[in-house]
Design a protein around this motif. Structure first.
Motif, PDB file in Angstrom:
ATOM      1  N   TYR A 198       0.824  -1.208   0.000  1.00  0.00           N
ATOM      2  CA  TYR A 198       0.000   0.000   0.000  1.00  0.00           C
ATOM      3  C   TYR A 198       0.856   1.255   0.000  1.00  0.00           C
ATOM      4  N   SER A 199       0.261   2.356  -0.432  1.00  0.00           N
ATOM      5  CA  SER A 199       0.910   3.661  -0.312  1.00  0.00           C
ATOM      6  C   SER A 199       1.041   3.977   1.180  1.00  0.00           C
ATOM      7  N   PRO A 200       2.007   4.831   1.549  1.00  0.00           N
ATOM      8  CA  PRO A 200       2.097   5.239   2.955  1.00  0.00           C
ATOM      9  C   PRO A 200       0.785   5.849   3.456  1.00  0.00           C
ATOM     10  N   ALA A 201       0.090   6.594   2.597  1.00  0.00           N
ATOM     11  CA  ALA A 201      -1.178   7.214   2.997  1.00  0.00           C
ATOM     12  C   ALA A 201      -2.194   6.143   3.395  1.00  0.00           C
ATOM     13  N   MET A 202      -2.306   5.087   2.609  1.00  0.00           N
ATOM     14  CA  MET A 202      -3.262   4.024   2.910  1.00  0.00           C
ATOM     15  C   MET A 202      -2.808   3.223   4.126  1.00  0.00           C
ATOM     16  N   ALA A 203      -1.514   2.967   4.210  1.00  0.00           N
ATOM     17  CA  ALA A 203      -0.994   2.168   5.317  1.00  0.00           C
ATOM     18  C   ALA A 203      -1.242   2.840   6.666  1.00  0.00           C
ATOM     19  N   ARG A 204      -1.235   4.152   6.699  1.00  0.00           N
ATOM     20  CA  ARG A 204      -1.429   4.857   7.978  1.00  0.00           C
ATOM     21  C   ARG A 204      -2.850   5.410   8.148  1.00  0.00           C
ATOM     22  N   ALA A 205      -3.749   5.128   7.225  1.00  0.00           N
ATOM     23  CA  ALA A 205      -5.102   5.705   7.261  1.00  0.00           C
ATOM     24  C   ALA A 205      -5.897   5.277   8.495  1.00  0.00           C
ATOM     25  N   ASN A 206      -5.720   4.055   8.945  1.00  0.00           N
ATOM     26  CA  ASN A 206      -6.374   3.568  10.162  1.00  0.00           C
ATOM     27  C   ASN A 206      -7.890   3.795  10.145  1.00  0.00           C
ATOM     28  N   LEU A 207      -8.536   3.272   9.115  1.00  0.00           N
ATOM     29  CA  LEU A 207      -9.985   3.357   9.047  1.00  0.00           C
ATOM     30  C   LEU A 207     -10.568   1.995   8.720  1.00  0.00           C
ATOM     31  N   ILE A 208     -11.845   1.880   8.913  1.00  0.00           N
ATOM     32  CA  ILE A 208     -12.560   0.647   8.584  1.00  0.00           C
ATOM     33  C   ILE A 208     -13.372   0.916   7.321  1.00  0.00           C
ATOM     34  N   LEU A 225     -14.782   6.243  -2.957  1.00  0.00           N
ATOM     35  CA  LEU A 225     -15.168   6.015  -4.350  1.00  0.00           C
ATOM     36  C   LEU A 225     -15.590   7.289  -5.061  1.00  0.00           C
ATOM     37  N   LEU A 226     -16.047   8.272  -4.308  1.00  0.00           N
ATOM     38  CA  LEU A 226     -16.408   9.553  -4.911  1.00  0.00           C
ATOM     39  C   LEU A 226     -15.162  10.262  -5.433  1.00  0.00           C
ATOM     40  N   ASN A 227     -14.106  10.267  -4.640  1.00  0.00           N
ATOM     41  CA  ASN A 227     -12.851  10.895  -5.066  1.00  0.00           C
ATOM     42  C   ASN A 227     -11.719  10.391  -4.178  1.00  0.00           C
ATOM     43  N   PRO A 228     -11.040   9.311  -4.597  1.00  0.00           N
ATOM     44  CA  PRO A 228      -9.990   8.718  -3.768  1.00  0.00           C
ATOM     45  C   PRO A 228      -8.904   9.708  -3.350  1.00  0.00           C
ATOM     46  N   ASN A 229      -8.481  10.567  -4.260  1.00  0.00           N
ATOM     47  CA  ASN A 229      -7.373  11.470  -3.956  1.00  0.00           C
ATOM     48  C   ASN A 229      -7.768  12.616  -3.030  1.00  0.00           C
ATOM     49  N   THR A 230      -9.037  12.967  -2.990  1.00  0.00           N
ATOM     50  CA  THR A 230      -9.492  13.981  -2.046  1.00  0.00           C
ATOM     51  C   THR A 230      -9.602  13.379  -0.652  1.00  0.00           C
ATOM     52  N   MET A 231     -10.156  12.179  -0.584  1.00  0.00           N
ATOM     53  CA  MET A 231     -10.298  11.537   0.719  1.00  0.00           C
ATOM     54  C   MET A 231      -8.951  11.176   1.311  1.00  0.00           C
ATOM     55  N   MET A 232      -8.052  10.666   0.466  1.00  0.00           N
ATOM     56  CA  MET A 232      -6.780  10.164   0.951  1.00  0.00           C
ATOM     57  C   MET A 232      -5.641  10.678   0.068  1.00  0.00           C
ATOM     58  N   PRO A 233      -5.230  11.926   0.282  1.00  0.00           N
ATOM     59  CA  PRO A 233      -4.109  12.450  -0.496  1.00  0.00           C
ATOM     60  C   PRO A 233      -2.890  11.539  -0.353  1.00  0.00           C
ATOM     61  N   GLY A 234      -2.285  11.210  -1.478  1.00  0.00           N
ATOM     62  CA  GLY A 234      -1.121  10.337  -1.465  1.00  0.00           C
ATOM     63  C   GLY A 234      -1.428   8.890  -1.782  1.00  0.00           C
ATOM     64  N   THR A 235      -2.707   8.559  -1.980  1.00  0.00           N
ATOM     65  CA  THR A 235      -3.032   7.185  -2.345  1.00  0.00           C
ATOM     66  C   THR A 235      -2.435   6.865  -3.718  1.00  0.00           C
TER      67      THR A 235
END
Length: 124
Positions: free
Chosen positions: A69-79, A89-99
């Motif tokens: 995973y990207s560092p952004a996803m690896a540290r996101a800590n969400l369910i 799904l609406l906008n991956p890069n807005t929700m998780m910059p760095g994905t």
């Protein structure tokens, strides 16, 4: 509130308001939407491609599968529940910059809801 946080909050609100009542989304239509995802994602447990397998995604923690995973996803800590998936799904890069996910997002909320309904059928 920063501009990014405000836009994320607005996107989440839109997604939450658009989530259908249980049973109102169309999993069969969501399977057709998934056709856009399967170039990068598998639904087979443990079968990762460019992106991770999405089998069992509903209720799973982010960034936990055996995948790079990207560092952004690896540290996101969400369910990954219906609301977090809808926002992503609406906008991956807005929700998780760095994905690393290059997909720009789904613009039709009905497609998001249908896709989530389909993914729910792929969750044990």
């Amino acid at each position: 509130m920063t501009r990014i946080h405000a836009s994320r909050a607005a996107a989440l609100l839109i997604c939450l308001l658009a989530l259908p009542a249980k049973g109102a989304a169309d999993a069969q239509a969501g399977e057709a939407v998934f056709a856009r995802c399967k170039a990068c994602h598998s639904l087979e447990p443990g079968k990762h491609m460019t992106g991770p397998s999405l089998f069992g995604i509903i209720g799973a923690p982010s960034g936990q599968a055996d995948f790079a995973y990207s560092p952004a996803m690896a540290r996101a800590n969400l369910i990954w529940d219906r609301s977090t998936l809808a926002e992503f799904l609406l906008n991956p890069n807005t929700m998780m910059p760095g994905t690393k996910m290059a997909f720009p997002g789904l613009r039709k909320l009905s497609q998001i809801n249908d896709l989530i309904a389909f993914l729910a059928t792929q969750t044990p």
